[in-house]
Design a protein around this motif. Structure first.
Motif, PDB file in Angstrom:
ATOM      1  N   VAL A 142       0.843  -1.205   0.000  1.00 30.15           N
ATOM      2  CA  VAL A 142       0.000   0.000   0.000  1.00 30.15           C
ATOM      3  C   VAL A 142       0.872   1.246   0.000  1.00 30.15           C
ATOM      4  O   VAL A 142       0.644   2.187  -0.776  1.00 30.15           O
ATOM      5  CB  VAL A 142      -0.943  -0.020   1.225  1.00 30.15           C
ATOM      6  N   ALA A 143       1.878   1.281   0.840  1.00 37.04           N
ATOM      7  CA  ALA A 143       2.738   2.465   0.959  1.00 37.04           C
ATOM      8  C   ALA A 143       3.488   2.765  -0.328  1.00 37.04           C
ATOM      9  O   ALA A 143       3.809   3.917  -0.618  1.00 37.04           O
ATOM     10  CB  ALA A 143       3.728   2.278   2.104  1.00 37.04           C
ATOM     11  N   ASN A 144       3.751   1.730  -1.128  1.00 36.65           N
ATOM     12  CA  ASN A 144       4.533   1.910  -2.354  1.00 36.65           C
ATOM     13  C   ASN A 144       3.691   1.793  -3.623  1.00 36.65           C
ATOM     14  O   ASN A 144       4.241   1.602  -4.715  1.00 36.65           O
ATOM     15  CB  ASN A 144       5.670   0.887  -2.380  1.00 36.65           C
ATOM     16  N   ASP A 145       2.369   1.942  -3.457  1.00 37.85           N
ATOM     17  CA  ASP A 145       1.443   1.937  -4.604  1.00 37.85           C
ATOM     18  C   ASP A 145       1.603   0.692  -5.475  1.00 37.85           C
ATOM     19  O   ASP A 145       1.566   0.754  -6.707  1.00 37.85           O
ATOM     20  CB  ASP A 145       1.636   3.196  -5.473  1.00 37.85           C
ATOM     21  N   LEU A 146       1.751  -0.457  -4.830  1.00 39.45           N
ATOM     22  CA  LEU A 146       1.917  -1.713  -5.555  1.00 39.45           C
ATOM     23  C   LEU A 146       0.624  -2.519  -5.652  1.00 39.45           C
ATOM     24  O   LEU A 146       0.614  -3.604  -6.226  1.00 39.45           O
ATOM     25  CB  LEU A 146       2.997  -2.572  -4.871  1.00 39.45           C
ATOM     26  N   VAL A 147      -0.465  -1.991  -5.101  1.00 39.52           N
ATOM     27  CA  VAL A 147      -1.746  -2.692  -5.127  1.00 39.52           C
ATOM     28  C   VAL A 147      -2.499  -2.299  -6.398  1.00 39.52           C
ATOM     29  O   VAL A 147      -2.640  -1.117  -6.700  1.00 39.52           O
ATOM     30  CB  VAL A 147      -2.591  -2.354  -3.884  1.00 39.52           C
ATOM     31  N   ASP A 148      -2.974  -3.296  -7.138  1.00 42.56           N
ATOM     32  CA  ASP A 148      -3.730  -3.041  -8.367  1.00 42.56           C
ATOM     33  C   ASP A 148      -5.180  -2.732  -7.986  1.00 42.56           C
ATOM     34  O   ASP A 148      -6.012  -3.634  -7.852  1.00 42.56           O
ATOM     35  CB  ASP A 148      -3.660  -4.248  -9.293  1.00 42.56           C
ATOM     36  N   LEU A 149      -5.481  -1.460  -7.814  1.00 47.15           N
ATOM     37  CA  LEU A 149      -6.822  -1.047  -7.382  1.00 47.15           C
ATOM     38  C   LEU A 149      -7.853  -1.146  -8.496  1.00 47.15           C
ATOM     39  O   LEU A 149      -9.053  -0.968  -8.247  1.00 47.15           O
ATOM     40  CB  LEU A 149      -6.771   0.391  -6.847  1.00 47.15           C
ATOM     41  N   GLU A 150      -7.405  -1.444  -9.715  1.00 42.27           N
ATOM     42  CA  GLU A 150      -8.333  -1.640 -10.838  1.00 42.27           C
ATOM     43  C   GLU A 150      -8.774  -3.091 -10.955  1.00 42.27           C
ATOM     44  O   GLU A 150      -9.572  -3.426 -11.829  1.00 42.27           O
ATOM     45  CB  GLU A 150      -7.662  -1.201 -12.145  1.00 42.27           C
ATOM     46  N   ASP A 151      -8.248  -3.959 -10.088  1.00 41.88           N
ATOM     47  CA  ASP A 151      -8.547  -5.387 -10.193  1.00 41.88           C
ATOM     48  C   ASP A 151      -8.988  -5.938  -8.842  1.00 41.88           C
ATOM     49  O   ASP A 151      -8.536  -6.983  -8.400  1.00 41.88           O
ATOM     50  CB  ASP A 151      -7.310  -6.146 -10.707  1.00 41.88           C
ATOM     51  N   LEU A 152      -9.901  -5.228  -8.185  1.00 43.93           N
ATOM     52  CA  LEU A 152     -10.422  -5.662  -6.894  1.00 43.93           C
ATOM     53  C   LEU A 152     -11.710  -6.447  -7.081  1.00 43.93           C
ATOM     54  O   LEU A 152     -12.399  -6.317  -8.102  1.00 43.93           O
ATOM     55  CB  LEU A 152     -10.690  -4.452  -5.999  1.00 43.93           C
ATOM     56  N   GLN A 153     -12.036  -7.288  -6.093  1.00 38.91           N
ATOM     57  CA  GLN A 153     -13.322  -7.961  -6.108  1.00 38.91           C
ATOM     58  C   GLN A 153     -14.437  -6.908  -6.047  1.00 38.91           C
ATOM     59  O   GLN A 153     -14.245  -5.787  -5.567  1.00 38.91           O
ATOM     60  CB  GLN A 153     -13.439  -8.911  -4.918  1.00 38.91           C
ATOM     61  N   ASP A 154     -15.612  -7.306  -6.545  1.00 36.42           N
ATOM     62  CA  ASP A 154     -16.710  -6.347  -6.709  1.00 36.42           C
ATOM     63  C   ASP A 154     -17.028  -5.586  -5.426  1.00 36.42           C
ATOM     64  O   ASP A 154     -17.297  -4.377  -5.465  1.00 36.42           O
ATOM     65  CB  ASP A 154     -17.973  -7.073  -7.194  1.00 36.42           C
ATOM     66  N   GLN A 155     -16.993  -6.276  -4.279  1.00 38.52           N
ATOM     67  CA  GLN A 155     -17.402  -5.613  -3.033  1.00 38.52           C
ATOM     68  C   GLN A 155     -16.414  -4.545  -2.587  1.00 38.52           C
ATOM     69  O   GLN A 155     -16.737  -3.726  -1.717  1.00 38.52           O
ATOM     70  CB  GLN A 155     -17.618  -6.628  -1.901  1.00 38.52           C
ATOM     71  N   TYR A 156     -15.202  -4.526  -3.185  1.00 40.01           N
ATOM     72  CA  TYR A 156     -14.203  -3.526  -2.821  1.00 40.01           C
ATOM     73  C   TYR A 156     -13.938  -2.538  -3.949  1.00 40.01           C
ATOM     74  O   TYR A 156     -13.006  -1.737  -3.863  1.00 40.01           O
ATOM     75  CB  TYR A 156     -12.899  -4.207  -2.415  1.00 40.01           C
ATOM     76  N   GLU A 157     -14.755  -2.578  -4.977  1.00 38.01           N
ATOM     77  CA  GLU A 157     -14.553  -1.686  -6.108  1.00 38.01           C
ATOM     78  C   GLU A 157     -14.584  -0.224  -5.652  1.00 38.01           C
ATOM     79  O   GLU A 157     -15.462   0.198  -4.904  1.00 38.01           O
ATOM     80  CB  GLU A 157     -15.630  -1.907  -7.169  1.00 38.01           C
ATOM     81  N   GLY A 158     -13.573   0.532  -6.058  1.00 36.77           N
ATOM     82  CA  GLY A 158     -13.480   1.935  -5.699  1.00 36.77           C
ATOM     83  C   GLY A 158     -12.765   2.209  -4.392  1.00 36.77           C
ATOM     84  O   GLY A 158     -12.556   3.376  -4.035  1.00 36.77           O
ATOM     85  N   TRP A 159     -12.360   1.164  -3.670  1.00 40.57           N
ATOM     86  CA  TRP A 159     -11.664   1.369  -2.406  1.00 40.57           C
ATOM     87  C   TRP A 159     -10.226   1.789  -2.666  1.00 40.57           C
ATOM     88  O   TRP A 159      -9.602   1.402  -3.651  1.00 40.57           O
ATOM     89  CB  TRP A 159     -11.665   0.084  -1.589  1.00 40.57           C
ATOM     90  N   SER A 160      -9.677   2.566  -1.748  1.00 42.02           N
ATOM     91  CA  SER A 160      -8.262   2.915  -1.798  1.00 42.02           C
ATOM     92  C   SER A 160      -7.448   1.853  -1.063  1.00 42.02           C
ATOM     93  O   SER A 160      -8.000   1.045  -0.293  1.00 42.02           O
ATOM     94  CB  SER A 160      -8.027   4.273  -1.140  1.00 42.02           C
ATOM     95  N   GLY A 161      -6.137   1.869  -1.256  1.00 39.30           N
ATOM     96  CA  GLY A 161      -5.282   0.961  -0.513  1.00 39.30           C
ATOM     97  C   GLY A 161      -5.383   1.187   0.978  1.00 39.30           C
ATOM     98  O   GLY A 161      -5.370   0.230   1.774  1.00 39.30           O
ATOM     99  N   GLU A 162      -5.498   2.441   1.375  1.00 41.73           N
ATOM    100  CA  GLU A 162      -5.613   2.755   2.804  1.00 41.73           C
ATOM    101  C   GLU A 162      -6.908   2.204   3.394  1.00 41.73           C
ATOM    102  O   GLU A 162      -6.931   1.725   4.532  1.00 41.73           O
ATOM    103  CB  GLU A 162      -5.534   4.267   3.015  1.00 41.73           C
ATOM    104  N   GLN A 163      -8.009   2.272   2.628  1.00 39.26           N
ATOM    105  CA  GLN A 163      -9.267   1.707   3.106  1.00 39.26           C
ATOM    106  C   GLN A 163      -9.172   0.186   3.249  1.00 39.26           C
ATOM    107  O   GLN A 163      -9.668  -0.392   4.212  1.00 39.26           O
ATOM    108  CB  GLN A 163     -10.403   2.066   2.140  1.00 39.26           C
ATOM    109  N   LEU A 164      -8.504  -0.432   2.296  1.00 39.17           N
ATOM    110  CA  LEU A 164      -8.356  -1.889   2.344  1.00 39.17           C
ATOM    111  C   LEU A 164      -7.541  -2.315   3.562  1.00 39.17           C
ATOM    112  O   LEU A 164      -7.932  -3.235   4.290  1.00 39.17           O
ATOM    113  CB  LEU A 164      -7.694  -2.396   1.066  1.00 39.17           C
TER     114      LEU A 164
END
Length: 264
Positions: A142-164
């Motif tokens: 999360v700190a290094n922007d390595l999370v693919d936020l465009e490929d989350l499961q439907d229930q987490y769509e639109g979440w930020s890394g910090e929210q996750l």
């Protein structure tokens, strides 16, 4: 390094299988026997699954404990990269489109493999991928922007890394079981005999280590439940749980480890 390895195996035909993940590359070598796979990755990859010296150690440990894995042909490293060469394993990926009459057998083989791994002697396993380590990796991602936020499961769509990561911290289980876990027990990492559906090989073991068994169960049932694939669906995830032993499964932990995996 690529050219040096090619000089060692000049009579094979090299085909790129994948490229990406922190600069890691995988090649399939055909045309000569045995068929081989070559993995090359940076010495300090951002993705822990491409710690190739660690994967080589895990392959050797699993082989000593009777788990069918690719035979390690060579391993090495220089100032910039590490590599491993393994023999190809016969069999068909559990992720392939199996005939309908074999699909439950495929799922049962995956569940049996999970039980086999989880019943290995955890106190003899030198590799640790427990929750404290996984959470540290997740926070790093999360700190290094390595999370693919465009490929989350439907229930987490639109979440930020910090929210996750905040939701992971909020729902963290109070107790952690300890077992030898694959770390990425998805159908594409399990090879089966096309006739008998028996497991012939377990691949991509770079995250294998002692962890809560729900970390494996969570990924297996998530992938098997995806009904966008015409040959899988919720009934196959249920069969996996039944064959593994549903009484051993905590569904809250399954949900937690599915959430945690969003950060990898």
């Amino acid at each position: 390094m690529d050219s040096e390895l090619r000089n060692k195996y000049p009579h094979h035909t090299w085909t790129s299988v994948s490229e990406g993940d922190s600069g890691a590359v995988v090649y399939h070598l055909t045309g000569e026997q045995p068929e081989l796979y070559v993995k090359i990755a940076p010495n300090a990859p951002e993705n822990s699954a491409f710690d190739l010296p660690g994967e080589a150690d895990r392959l050797e440990w699993l082989a000593r404990h009777g788990v069918p894995v690719p035979r390690l042909v060579e391993r090495g490293a220089d100032a910039g990269a590490a590599w491993i060469v393994t023999e190809a394993v016969r069999g068909v990926s559990a992720a392939e489109e199996w005939p309908e009459h074999q699909r439950f057998a495929v799922v049962e083989a995956m569940a049996g493999l999970a039980r086999t791994l989880h019943d290995l002697p955890a106190d003899e396993c030198p590799f640790d991928h427990g929750l404290s380590i996984a959470l540290a990796e997740a926070r790093h991602n999360v700190a290094n922007d390595l999370v693919d936020l465009e490929d989350l499961q439907d229930q987490y769509e639109g979440w930020s890394g910090e929210q996750l990561i905040a939701e992971v911290e909020r729902t963290r289980p109070q107790q952690e079981q300890r077992a030898v876990c694959h770390g990425d027990l998805c159908p594409n990492n399990v090879l089966l005999d096309p006739e008998t559906c028996e497991v012939t090989g377990v691949i991509d073991v770079g995250r294998l280590g002692v962890a809560d068994p729900h970390s494996d169960i969570a990924l297996a049932v998530r992938e098997l439940a995806i009904d966008e694939d015409p040959w899988f669906g919720p009934q196959y995830a249920e069969r996996f749980l039944e064959h593994y032993g549903v009484q051993r499964v905590d569904k809250d932990k399954v949900a937690f480890y599915q959430l945690l995996d969003e950060l990898f």
